[in-house]
Scaffold this active site. Structure first.
Site, PDB file in Angstrom:
ATOM      1  N   ASP A 101       0.740  -1.207  -0.039  1.00 41.95           N
ATOM      2  CA  ASP A 101      -0.014  -0.095   0.103  1.00 41.95           C
ATOM      3  C   ASP A 101       0.895   1.276  -0.038  1.00 41.95           C
ATOM      4  O   ASP A 101       2.035   1.286   0.410  1.00 41.95           O
ATOM      5  CB  ASP A 101      -1.074   0.005   1.220  1.00 41.95           C
ATOM      6  N   GLU A 165       0.106  -1.311   5.766  1.00 44.56           N
ATOM      7  CA  GLU A 165       1.083  -0.801   6.689  1.00 44.56           C
ATOM      8  C   GLU A 165       1.088   0.722   6.947  1.00 44.56           C
ATOM      9  O   GLU A 165       1.516   1.054   8.026  1.00 44.56           O
ATOM     10  CB  GLU A 165       2.309  -1.299   6.098  1.00 44.56           C
TER      11      GLU A 165
END
Length: 462
Positions: A101, A165
């Site tokens: 991400d 994350e």
């Protein structure tokens, strides 16, 4: 552009082993570009999708003969885990992790569209170029090079490409640790973001900070209580006033110096490198310790930026929310604070926040994660130091503690000791730290080639 500076690096340097060839280096660049083009923006609160990037990674691993698993806590929030078998089944496993991400990017602010993955003037542009699709790409390139050449690491290597994350990790490493811990069986050490990049202090030296610690995350919500009333009336129980006073106290507070073993080692090595006198780091006088450390940091110049954020706890007010009409005094007002806590500093943090907020303002954790530290005097750190020096003989490798946090916090709950080691050799004028979550994020092609070589050497030696 400033990024195209292979010559100033002194050429290509020592040759890589035959399996890290032009194909491997080209794949590291191409995979970085391809992954950037997949918009995996994480807007927080569960809003995001990593599925396309996860499927891409899984396909590249499957082509290398591995058996990747796609794992989701919620649709689209996809993780990839695979295991590379080692030659010694009795050896402990090594975890290599990276997230898929990225944080949001506004195309209107960028020179190049943030999800174009464009390669221009020897530089790959786009969101995730350094945080951290470049690292994901280098890991893929190394593993595929091993498969083509029949290279096997000594120990099993578990690969984890995670979701979420950039928020709380609840859909990513947190989910994997809680629900699929068996995938990481045998893992004792890990490498992930963010370390082993070139830091140029402006004096001709090349520093490579390798992360061996992280401050803990302490995101807070503040709620001030008061008496609602008319804006024209005197009100000594004004929630906005009480909140503002608490926020000011927090923002202006000077935290005491607290030296962890990692930060102490970094200060010691930098003082020796720059020929600066080392203060008494063992003094029990807090004022003397603070004065000595602050003086040393001032004498280290730009290199101090690697250490300064991690000699203390911190708490920075970041958001305010109070009132709903100009002539109405609200009964409540709120704020958010980004707190970061050193290993061993949590009790000090909580008691200090209790004092600074006062009797009329409550606080609680919005998100709370543990601090970490790892040995810097053992074989793992020595291997990473050697790999960097092998390909850059002028490297000065130092340990450092990250001011923020990574997925290593989650994996530590499985007993895994984490390091930040995703190498990049960067030219002068390239501000790596500013690339993180910044506008015009990019990474030089040469840096990816260097990183792929160093990563291969370190992983095989680890």
């Amino acid at each position: 552009m400033a990024e195209r500076t292979t010559a100033e690096h002194g050429g290509a340097g020592p040759e890589a082993p035959p399996h890290i060839d032009a194909v491997a280096c080209e794949e590291a660049v191409r995979f970085t570009s391809d992954l950037i083009r997949m918009d995996t923006t994480n807007r927080g609160g569960g809003e995001g999708t990593e599925r396309a990037a996860a499927e891409y990674v899984a396909a590249r691993l499957a082509e290398a003969g591995l058996d990747p698993q796609l794992l989701e806590k919620a649709p689209g929030r996809t993780n990839v885990v695979a295991r590379v078998p080692g030659s010694d089944p009795g050896a402990p496993a090594l975890l290599v992790h990276g997230h898929l991400d990225v944080v949001p990017a506004d195309p209107a602010e960028w020179q190049v569209h943030p999800f174009s993955g464009e390669i221009r003037d020897g530089v790959v542009w786009g969101r995730g170029a350094v945080d951290m699709k470049d690292s994901d790409a280098m890991v893929l390139a190394v593993v595929r090079a091993w498969a083509r050449a029949g290279v096997r690491p000594r120990r099993d290597i578990v690969l984890a490409f995670t979701a979420d994350e950039e928020d709380t990790a609840q859909y990513g490493s947190g989910f994997l640790v809680a629900h699929r811990p068996e995938l990481f069986e045998g893992c004792t050490e890990a490498i992930g973001e963010s370390g082993a990049f070139t830091f140029h202090p402006g004096d001709g030296r090349r520093l490579y900070p390798v992360a061996a610690g992280e401050r803990g995350t302490a995101w807070l919500t503040l709620a001030a209580r008061g008496r609602a009333g008319h804006g024209s009336k005197i009100n000594h129980e004004n929630a906005v006033t009480r909140l503002a006073a608490a926020v000011t106290r927090i923002g202006e507070h000077t935290w005491p110096v607290r030296l962890t073993p990692v930060v102490r080692a970094a200060l010691t090595e930098l003082a020796a490198l720059y020929g600066r006198p080392l203060p008494d780091l063992d003094t029990e006088d807090p004022a003397a310790l603070a004065a000595g450390v602050d003086d040393l940091l001032a004498r280290l110049g730009p290199a101090a930026a690697l250490i300064a954020p991690t000699v203390r706890n911190s708490a920075n007010p970041t958001m305010l929310d109070g009132g709903y009409k100009v002539n109405v005094i609200p009964g409540r007002a709120g704020a958010h604070v980004d707190g970061r806590v050193l290993p061993g500093g949590e009790e000090e943090f909580t008691t200090t926040l209790d004092r600074l907020t006062g009797a009329d303002v409550d606080w609680e954790y919005l998100h709370h994660e543990i601090p970490l530290q790892a040995p810097v005097d053992g074989p793992a750190f020595a291997v990473m130091r050697e790999a960097l020096r092998h390909f850059d003989p002028g490297a000065h490798v130092i340990p450092y503690c990250m001011s923020g946090g990574t997925d290593a916090k989650q994996f530590s709950r499985l007993g895994v000791t984490g390091y930040g080691f995703m190498p990049l050799r960067l030219p002068q004028g390239f501000d790596y730290q500013a690339m993180f979550h910044g506008v015009d994020e990019r990474v030089p092609v040469d840096a990816l080639h260097f990183g792929t070589r160093v990563l291969d050497r370190a992983l095989r030696a680890l």
